[in-house]
Write a protein that holds these residues in place. Structure first.
Motif, PDB file in Angstrom:
ATOM      1  N   ARG A  42      46.451  34.682  58.375  1.00 30.92           N
ATOM      2  CA  ARG A  42      46.130  33.400  57.538  1.00 30.92           C
ATOM      3  C   ARG A  42      44.868  33.437  56.839  1.00 30.92           C
ATOM      4  O   ARG A  42      43.912  33.905  57.612  1.00 30.92           O
ATOM      5  CB  ARG A  42      46.301  32.135  58.433  1.00 30.92           C
ATOM      6  N   ILE A  43      44.757  33.035  55.647  1.00 33.69           N
ATOM      7  CA  ILE A  43      43.448  32.885  54.999  1.00 33.69           C
ATOM      8  C   ILE A  43      42.736  31.852  55.400  1.00 33.69           C
ATOM      9  O   ILE A  43      43.388  30.809  55.365  1.00 33.69           O
ATOM     10  CB  ILE A  43      43.880  32.942  53.505  1.00 33.69           C
ATOM     11  N   ILE A  44      41.544  32.067  56.050  1.00 33.65           N
ATOM     12  CA  ILE A  44      40.535  30.959  56.353  1.00 33.65           C
ATOM     13  C   ILE A  44      39.554  30.425  55.449  1.00 33.65           C
ATOM     14  O   ILE A  44      38.955  29.293  55.466  1.00 33.65           O
ATOM     15  CB  ILE A  44      39.859  31.114  57.678  1.00 33.65           C
ATOM     16  N   ALA A  45      39.165  31.311  54.446  1.00 34.03           N
ATOM     17  CA  ALA A  45      38.210  31.060  53.441  1.00 34.03           C
ATOM     18  C   ALA A  45      38.428  31.963  52.211  1.00 34.03           C
ATOM     19  O   ALA A  45      39.021  33.312  52.145  1.00 34.03           O
ATOM     20  CB  ALA A  45      36.869  31.162  53.998  1.00 34.03           C
ATOM     21  N   LEU A  46      37.787  31.670  51.100  1.00 32.09           N
ATOM     22  CA  LEU A  46      37.892  32.578  49.962  1.00 32.09           C
ATOM     23  C   LEU A  46      36.652  32.703  49.230  1.00 32.09           C
ATOM     24  O   LEU A  46      35.674  31.493  49.491  1.00 32.09           O
ATOM     25  CB  LEU A  46      38.816  31.906  49.002  1.00 32.09           C
ATOM     26  N   SER A  47      36.258  33.748  48.484  1.00 32.58           N
ATOM     27  CA  SER A  47      35.253  33.828  47.615  1.00 32.58           C
ATOM     28  C   SER A  47      35.509  34.405  46.310  1.00 32.58           C
ATOM     29  O   SER A  47      36.638  35.068  46.209  1.00 32.58           O
ATOM     30  CB  SER A  47      33.948  34.435  48.316  1.00 32.58           C
ATOM     31  N   VAL A  48      34.582  34.181  45.251  1.00 37.06           N
ATOM     32  CA  VAL A  48      34.903  34.714  44.142  1.00 37.06           C
ATOM     33  C   VAL A  48      34.867  36.440  44.243  1.00 37.06           C
ATOM     34  O   VAL A  48      35.571  37.097  43.608  1.00 37.06           O
ATOM     35  CB  VAL A  48      33.935  34.278  43.136  1.00 37.06           C
ATOM     36  N   GLY A  49      34.054  36.811  44.843  1.00 33.74           N
ATOM     37  CA  GLY A  49      33.500  38.219  45.154  1.00 33.74           C
ATOM     38  C   GLY A  49      32.753  38.561  44.055  1.00 33.74           C
ATOM     39  O   GLY A  49      31.735  37.968  43.367  1.00 33.74           O
ATOM     40  N   GLY A  50      32.629  40.085  43.819  1.00 34.90           N
ATOM     41  CA  GLY A  50      31.712  40.620  42.947  1.00 34.90           C
ATOM     42  C   GLY A  50      30.314  40.708  43.211  1.00 34.90           C
ATOM     43  O   GLY A  50      30.123  40.434  44.484  1.00 34.90           O
ATOM     44  N   GLU A  51      29.437  40.619  42.297  1.00 41.74           N
ATOM     45  CA  GLU A  51      27.940  40.853  42.648  1.00 41.74           C
ATOM     46  C   GLU A  51      27.402  39.590  43.310  1.00 41.74           C
ATOM     47  O   GLU A  51      27.740  38.352  42.718  1.00 41.74           O
ATOM     48  CB  GLU A  51      27.183  40.920  41.242  1.00 41.74           C
ATOM     49  N   GLY A  52      26.793  39.839  44.384  1.00 44.15           N
ATOM     50  CA  GLY A  52      26.387  38.387  44.939  1.00 44.15           C
ATOM     51  C   GLY A  52      27.575  37.476  45.581  1.00 44.15           C
ATOM     52  O   GLY A  52      27.062  36.489  45.933  1.00 44.15           O
ATOM     53  N   ASP A  53      28.696  37.984  45.724  1.00 41.79           N
ATOM     54  CA  ASP A  53      29.838  37.230  46.248  1.00 41.79           C
ATOM     55  C   ASP A  53      30.111  35.973  45.449  1.00 41.79           C
ATOM     56  O   ASP A  53      30.708  34.874  45.712  1.00 41.79           O
ATOM     57  CB  ASP A  53      29.581  36.839  47.805  1.00 41.79           C
ATOM     58  N   THR A  54      29.505  35.918  44.087  1.00 37.22           N
ATOM     59  CA  THR A  54      29.607  34.748  43.313  1.00 37.22           C
ATOM     60  C   THR A  54      30.039  35.127  41.785  1.00 37.22           C
ATOM     61  O   THR A  54      30.055  34.237  40.933  1.00 37.22           O
ATOM     62  CB  THR A  54      28.422  34.106  43.304  1.00 37.22           C
ATOM     63  N   GLY A  55      30.507  36.342  41.774  1.00 38.99           N
ATOM     64  CA  GLY A  55      31.002  36.781  40.415  1.00 38.99           C
ATOM     65  C   GLY A  55      29.980  36.906  39.249  1.00 38.99           C
ATOM     66  O   GLY A  55      30.379  36.920  38.208  1.00 38.99           O
ATOM     67  N   ARG A  56      28.803  37.140  39.696  1.00 36.28           N
ATOM     68  CA  ARG A  56      27.890  37.326  38.593  1.00 36.28           C
ATOM     69  C   ARG A  56      28.194  38.350  37.700  1.00 36.28           C
ATOM     70  O   ARG A  56      27.746  38.391  36.467  1.00 36.28           O
ATOM     71  CB  ARG A  56      26.480  37.641  39.163  1.00 36.28           C
ATOM     72  N   ASP A  57      28.900  39.545  38.009  1.00 31.59           N
ATOM     73  CA  ASP A  57      28.980  40.612  37.218  1.00 31.59           C
ATOM     74  C   ASP A  57      30.503  40.359  36.414  1.00 31.59           C
ATOM     75  O   ASP A  57      31.007  41.263  35.765  1.00 31.59           O
ATOM     76  CB  ASP A  57      29.279  42.049  37.924  1.00 31.59           C
ATOM     77  N   MET A  58      30.981  39.226  36.531  1.00 30.75           N
ATOM     78  CA  MET A  58      32.436  38.907  35.791  1.00 30.75           C
ATOM     79  C   MET A  58      32.072  38.308  34.382  1.00 30.75           C
ATOM     80  O   MET A  58      30.810  37.518  34.323  1.00 30.75           O
ATOM     81  CB  MET A  58      33.327  38.086  36.489  1.00 30.75           C
ATOM     82  N   SER A  59      33.016  38.282  33.748  1.00 33.92           N
ATOM     83  CA  SER A  59      33.087  37.216  32.671  1.00 33.92           C
ATOM     84  C   SER A  59      33.219  35.661  32.985  1.00 33.92           C
ATOM     85  O   SER A  59      33.571  35.355  34.190  1.00 33.92           O
ATOM     86  CB  SER A  59      34.308  37.519  31.698  1.00 33.92           C
ATOM     87  N   GLU A  60      32.579  34.820  32.246  1.00 31.72           N
ATOM     88  CA  GLU A  60      32.552  33.400  32.640  1.00 31.72           C
ATOM     89  C   GLU A  60      33.889  33.273  32.820  1.00 31.72           C
ATOM     90  O   GLU A  60      34.449  32.353  33.444  1.00 31.72           O
ATOM     91  CB  GLU A  60      31.818  32.708  31.664  1.00 31.72           C
ATOM     92  N   GLU A  61      34.688  33.597  31.942  1.00 37.75           N
ATOM     93  CA  GLU A  61      36.353  33.334  32.016  1.00 37.75           C
ATOM     94  C   GLU A  61      36.776  33.538  33.153  1.00 37.75           C
ATOM     95  O   GLU A  61      37.583  32.726  33.871  1.00 37.75           O
ATOM     96  CB  GLU A  61      37.045  34.034  30.757  1.00 37.75           C
ATOM     97  N   GLY A  62      36.509  34.835  33.564  1.00 39.96           N
ATOM     98  CA  GLY A  62      37.150  35.326  34.805  1.00 39.96           C
ATOM     99  C   GLY A  62      36.677  34.294  35.985  1.00 39.96           C
ATOM    100  O   GLY A  62      37.423  34.118  36.940  1.00 39.96           O
TER     101      GLY A  62
END
Length: 355
Positions: free
Chosen positions: A181-201
């Motif tokens: 069972r999934i108990i939590a989620l994060s966006v992931g990526g840099e700093g676990d906050t998606g700083r290296d992703m596009s804003e759209e993603g």
């Protein structure tokens, strides 16, 4: 006149040697191990892949013959708004082999995990095949697998916004491969906050988390992130001990930032260096607490170490491959047999000397 053997002790020693040679060569040591559970896990994963393929095709998402020739439904796209880093296509395809679920059973057993226990799983969505393998192994062993997943994924992982990890999990929930069972989620990526992703993603993944109703981890401070994850695992274990920690992929929160993590062997691994909190990920934190760690990364090294084929086509059937064949010396019964053999040979030789 009846003849007698001149050297019965030598004949006895030779006969014993032939007997034990045959025993070691042909005795089914696999039957004395966890092989049946390993095969069961692989069968569960194979069934889950069939379910997943049907689910994708109902949505009009047919596997690309060039990138997913085995039609597993577990291979993503080259690039998308939710992609994090580069990835190796052959490595992603390698982990769709259902016998990876058998390997996970083997690794959990080696770590001392028993049926009905709790394990913690920290994963990126870069290797959906490995996530499915762990869930299938957990179902075969009746484990409570607590998953904290980051939704960003490297190339060819669960990085298709039309069919992200949450879509994959939703397809198998309640059926084969749903042993966790999934108990939590994060966006992931840099700093676990998606700083290296596009804003759209990043916006897309935050929307996916909101729709799921699951807790969101968006803590860019590594020590606090690790502390939050540790607390979530403990709360969801409901008083039971965490028997093992399984890391899948190379997420920032699980790996930490200390260079020593790059030297960890894939599979069963011993974490010798515990860095200070500001560089410590969940791998090192669990090791610090005495929890066995299983490290599922470096897929080429993992496959080579445990006898799984690289980028197979077609996929092997459940139960096929060297991963199911342990060295006979790894089983405790073998040591007993070797001891018995040595004692009997010594007695036979003593008979020859003192007759």
């Amino acid at each position: 006149m009846r003849k007698t053997l001149r050297y019965p002790g030598l004949y006895l020693a030779a006969g014993l040697s032939l007997l034990f040679f045959g025993l070691f060569k042909f005795f089914p040591f696999d039957a004395l191990t966890e092989r049946a559970t390993m095969v069961r896990a692989a069968e569960i994963m194979a069934a889950a892949e069939r379910t997943l393929l049907e689910c994708r095709e109902r949505k009009g998402l047919f596997p690309d013959a060039a990138t997913d020739p085995n039609r597993t439904g577990l291979v993503g796209v080259e690039i998308s708004p939710i992609s994090t880093t580069l990835g190796n296509l052959e490595a992603k395809r390698t982990t769709t082999n259902p016998n990876f679920a058998g390997l996970v059973v083997r690794l959990l057993k080696e770590a001392g995990v028993k049926e009905g226990e709790v394990i913690a799983v920290g994963a990126s969505s870069s290797f959906p095949g490995l996530l499915l393998a762990v869930l299938s192994a957990a179902q075969a062993m009746d484990l409570d697998a607590l998953l904290i997943c980051s939704l960003g994924a490297s190339q060819w992982g669960a990085n298709d916004p039309r069919f992200s990890w949450l879509d994959i999990y939703g397809c198998i929930a309640g059926g084969a491969g749903a042993g966790g069972r999934i108990i939590a989620l994060s966006v992931g990526g840099e700093g676990d906050t998606g700083r290296d992703m596009s804003e759209e993603g990043r916006r897309f993944l935050l929307g996916e988390v909101r729709k799921s109703g699951l807790p969101l981890i968006e803590e860019p401070d590594l020590p606090r992130n690790v502390e939050l994850r540790s607390r979530l695992y403990k709360e969801n274990a409901r008083g039971k001990r965490i028997a093992a920690f399984v890391n899948i992929g190379g997420s920032w929160a699980n790996m930490g930032t200390d260079a020593s993590v790059l030297g960890l062997k894939p599979g069963s691994t011993r974490v010798r260096n515990i860095p200070p909190p500001e560089r410590r990920g969940m791998i090192q934190e669990m090791a610090r607490r005495g929890v066995p760690v299983i490290h599922l990364l470096n897929i080429k090294g993992l496959a080579a170490r445990y006898g799984l084929p690289w980028d197979p086509g077609p996929l092997p059937r459940p139960g096929e491959g060297d991963v199911y064949r342990r060295s006979p010396g790894s089983h405790p019964l073998v040591m007993i047999l070797i001891g018995a053999y040595l004692i009997l040979v010594v007695l036979a030789l003593a008979l020859f000397i003192y007759q």
